[in-house]
Write an enzyme that holds these catalytic residues in place. Sequence first.
Site, PDB file in Angstrom:
ATOM      1  N   LEU A 420      -9.450   4.233  -8.978  1.00  0.00           N
ATOM      2  CA  LEU A 420      -8.317   4.610  -9.827  1.00  0.00           C
ATOM      3  C   LEU A 420      -8.507   4.082 -11.236  1.00  0.00           C
ATOM      4  O   LEU A 420      -8.102   4.684 -12.203  1.00  0.00           O
ATOM      5  CB  LEU A 420      -7.021   4.046  -9.250  1.00  0.00           C
ATOM      6  N   GLY A 421      -9.113   2.917 -11.316  1.00  0.00           N
ATOM      7  CA  GLY A 421      -9.275   2.338 -12.638  1.00  0.00           C
ATOM      8  C   GLY A 421      -9.792   0.932 -12.536  1.00  0.00           C
ATOM      9  O   GLY A 421     -10.190   0.464 -11.462  1.00  0.00           O
ATOM     10  N   GLN A 422      -9.786   0.294 -13.674  1.00  0.00           N
ATOM     11  CA  GLN A 422     -10.306  -1.068 -13.730  1.00  0.00           C
ATOM     12  C   GLN A 422      -9.128  -2.012 -13.919  1.00  0.00           C
ATOM     13  O   GLN A 422      -8.399  -1.918 -14.889  1.00  0.00           O
ATOM     14  CB  GLN A 422     -11.286  -1.177 -14.905  1.00  0.00           C
ATOM     15  N   GLY A 423      -8.958  -2.886 -12.955  1.00  0.00           N
ATOM     16  CA  GLY A 423      -7.880  -3.859 -13.065  1.00  0.00           C
ATOM     17  C   GLY A 423      -8.369  -5.095 -13.764  1.00  0.00           C
ATOM     18  O   GLY A 423      -9.505  -5.138 -14.250  1.00  0.00           O
ATOM     19  N   GLY A 424      -7.531  -6.073 -13.815  1.00  0.00           N
ATOM     20  CA  GLY A 424      -7.876  -7.309 -14.495  1.00  0.00           C
ATOM     21  C   GLY A 424      -9.062  -8.010 -13.850  1.00  0.00           C
ATOM     22  O   GLY A 424      -9.838  -8.692 -14.513  1.00  0.00           O
ATOM     23  N   GLY A 426     -11.180  -6.458 -11.350  1.00  0.00           N
ATOM     24  CA  GLY A 426     -12.103  -5.598 -10.618  1.00  0.00           C
ATOM     25  C   GLY A 426     -11.537  -4.204 -10.495  1.00  0.00           C
ATOM     26  O   GLY A 426     -10.493  -3.885 -11.066  1.00  0.00           O
ATOM     27  N   VAL A 428      -9.829  -0.798  -9.117  1.00  0.00           N
ATOM     28  CA  VAL A 428      -8.654  -0.462  -8.325  1.00  0.00           C
ATOM     29  C   VAL A 428      -8.983   0.832  -7.589  1.00  0.00           C
ATOM     30  O   VAL A 428      -9.465   1.781  -8.173  1.00  0.00           O
ATOM     31  CB  VAL A 428      -7.421  -0.252  -9.225  1.00  0.00           C
ATOM     32  N   LYS A 442      -6.381  -3.278  -4.853  1.00  0.00           N
ATOM     33  CA  LYS A 442      -6.811  -3.944  -6.064  1.00  0.00           C
ATOM     34  C   LYS A 442      -7.366  -5.315  -5.719  1.00  0.00           C
ATOM     35  O   LYS A 442      -6.838  -6.020  -4.868  1.00  0.00           O
ATOM     36  CB  LYS A 442      -5.534  -4.127  -6.902  1.00  0.00           C
ATOM     37  N   ASP A 540       1.729 -10.933 -19.305  1.00  0.00           N
ATOM     38  CA  ASP A 540       0.811  -9.930 -19.860  1.00  0.00           C
ATOM     39  C   ASP A 540       1.506  -8.581 -19.943  1.00  0.00           C
ATOM     40  O   ASP A 540       1.042  -7.587 -19.393  1.00  0.00           O
ATOM     41  CB  ASP A 540      -0.453  -9.851 -19.006  1.00  0.00           C
TER      42      ASP A 540
END
Length: 740
Positions: A420-424, A426, A428, A442, A540
């Site tokens: 899905l994407g890049q989390g903080g 690693g 997702v 995640k 954040d």
Amino acid sequence: MIKMELLLFVFVLVVMAATAESKTAGKPGCQLNCGSVDIPYPFGIGPGCSRSGFELSCLTSGSGVAGPKAVLAGTSIQVTKLSIETAESQVILPVGWQCFNASQPKDSNGNWSAAATEMNRHGVYRISNTNNMLVVVGCNTLGYTESLRTEGGSYGRTYYTGCMSYCNNSDSAQDGQCAGVGCCHVDIPPGLTDSSVNFRDYDHSAMLDYSPCGYAFLVGRSNYTFRRADLMMDRNQTMPVYLDWAIRDNGSMSCADAKDKPGYACVSVHSECVDSINGPGYTCKCSTGYEGNAYVDGGCTNINECAWPNTQKYPCYGICLDTDGSYECRCHRGYQNSGDPKEQACSPKFPLAAQLALGITLGISFLMVGLLVTLMMIQKRRLNEHFRKNGGSVLQKVENIKIFTKEELKKITKNNSEVLGQGGFGKVYKGILEDNTMVAVKSSIEVNDARKEDFTNEVIIQSQMIHTNIIKLLGCCLEVDVPMLVYEFAANGNLQEILHGDNSHRIPLPLDLRLDIAIESAEGLKYMHSSTNRTIRHGDVKPANILLNDKFIPKISDFGTSKLLTVDKDFTMFVVGSMGYIDPVFHKTGRLTQKSDVYSFGVVLLELITRKPTIYDGNCSLLIDFQKAYEQENSGKAMFDKEIATKENMFILEKIGRLAMECMKEKVEERPDMKEVAEQLVILRRSRKAKQGNHRMNPQPFEEISNEGTPFSLGTGLSASSYGSVSAPSTPANNESSNL
Ligand SMILES: *[C@@H]1O[C@H](CO)[C@@H](O)[C@H](O)[C@H]1NC(C)=O
Ligand SMILES: *[C@@H]1O[C@H](CO)[C@@H](O)[C@H](O)[C@H]1NC(C)=O
Ligand SMILES: *[C@@H]1O[C@H](CO)[C@@H](O)[C@H](O)[C@H]1NC(C)=O
Ligand SMILES: *[C@@H]1O[C@H](CO)[C@@H](O)[C@H](O)[C@H]1NC(C)=O
Ligand SMILES: *[C@@H]1O[C@H](CO)[C@@H](O)[C@H](O)[C@H]1NC(C)=O
Ligand SMILES: *[C@@H]1O[C@H](CO)[C@@H](O)[C@H](O)[C@H]1NC(C)=O
């Protein structure tokens, strides 16, 4: 009682003694040997100890007797051996001789029938024709023996046999040669009952000096070797002779005659009768598999073939098993025999090569299984270790979240197939639960023992954050190095992409929607900040952390793990927040408060109304430019997103801009808190709706507020209590729509 037992014991002893005696093959109470000669029944010494005809005497002293000497009873014939097995006895008999001298060189004065009649008074003996021979020694001698009286015939006997010996001169005879020169020998016929020998007279006058006598005698075949000196041997010389004995009651009786009649000699069980081969009569022997004395009751006993020292007699090439009268022989385990293991050696069922192969195969299999088990155990332990390290035991008890196993997670994410994407921390991954609920999976931060408690606490807190505008933590997986967290899925991605994404993501965003997003995000943060058990800061806040579901409902996310800090831990060791959103006060003091979130949210508000990222057009700072605009023109008009900067929107945009500025005030205590921010935004929406309604219907009471100079000053007039009833964004909207 004791006496009885003693008696019984004595009785047993007696019986045992008797059994032992009968085994030594004599009659109870009779002398069993004489000197070195064993005396088995039917032989015996003394009255009642022997069968008739088998009487012996044991001479213990007397002329020329050294030690006990067994003799045939009533004679001086010595017995040196008695055997039941072969039905033989060995006796010592004198030789027959005939001597000459100068005065009587022709006429013999020899003893013609030495021990002839007395030897066989009862007729039980026959000279063994198989084991004896007739020897004649002399240099001009004819000796012969005769046997078996018979009626008719020329001479009254059945057999006459003998040989003639002659010497050409005194040197003719040779030691060891018994073939007619000084010595001759012949086989004898069966049935000889005595050892009497006869001679024919021949002139010895020429040889009186070296062969004055002639000798004739019966002797065991291997018991005599001729010496030239024997030409002058003693006249009282004796020779060992083998006798066959048998039961010859009343002269002649075969087995068939004797069996089951009184006086039948084979009295032992497991005994057999054998007809005599030398003369009439019969002998007894134990049946095959038994040994002992068949002439004694119970004399035949089982042979323990397996204990037999001579393995040739009872061969067994396997495991020997004695049975009554016989024995069994089986191959050892793992061995086989196509024939009889008594006859041929057993061979291994599996040849050595096969055994080796099997052994190696088994060995390798065991090794591999062992290895596999070990690996699985290590893996399991590792999983368990991670589980423990990641605080599994604590989290298992948390109600709201589900603990997924590594395997389940693999299934849910289809082995991490969709990113899905890049989390903080690693990637997702997208996942689908069994009930078809979409989830986001995640990575968390790596959890060590020191951070275990923090992590578990954070997960617990997250699990308790149940609010429409906070992304919901559904579960986690702890069996991995870095724990994985399973969240509610947000179909429309994050606000960052929506606002500032490339053209493909860029969609029109009406002010109403932006306001809704602002309000509901604020509601989420407000809820978070008002959490009862702990005071929590997001740390954040930024558009990237505001996710939007399919209905564009914002969900505050990524507040987890490292950013969840409790009030009592004011100082954080690691940098949190993102550039452009970080509260400068936090930057200076390192002190992260809820007001830092307020600051960051102010930036988000600016982005919502300007649709510009914090750094835009290369290196322009949104904050600085916006502040500048206010300072110079007391309006942010120049900065507003053209899409929404219509005339009627201008008022509300200015208000939001001011609110954002309030949020970002340098003095922390002058900033509103999230509750106030949310309320202000709700008021703005309400006034906007009212205004929209006012255009068509009636005047808006909120006009007054907008006329106030500082509507966003954080005075008590805008305290939480006055707007508590409208804190939920949907409620006023619903009320209004119903009004409409
Ligand atoms: C010869 O033998 C006979 C009979 O034994 C005996 O009487 C005689 O004395 C012997 N003669 C000599 C010289 O030895
Ligand atoms: C011949 O033998 C008998 C019986 O053994 C014996 O009595 C006799 O004295 C012997 N005769 C001679 C001459 O040795
Ligand atoms: C037999 O004896 C005589 C007299 O001693 C001798 O001359 C002759 O050579 C002998 N013969 C043989 C074959 O030894
Ligand atoms: C006679 O010969 C046999 C066979 O060699 C032997 O066993 C036995 O002891 C001998 N007898 C005597 C008296 O020497
Ligand atoms: C034979 O008898 C003589 C006396 O007649 C005696 O000296 C000798 O020792 C005897 N030999 C044997 C072997 O008994
Ligand atoms: C053998 O003869 C004796 C008498 O000498 C007699 O009593 C016995 O019954 C006879 N045995 C048989 C089996 O004929």
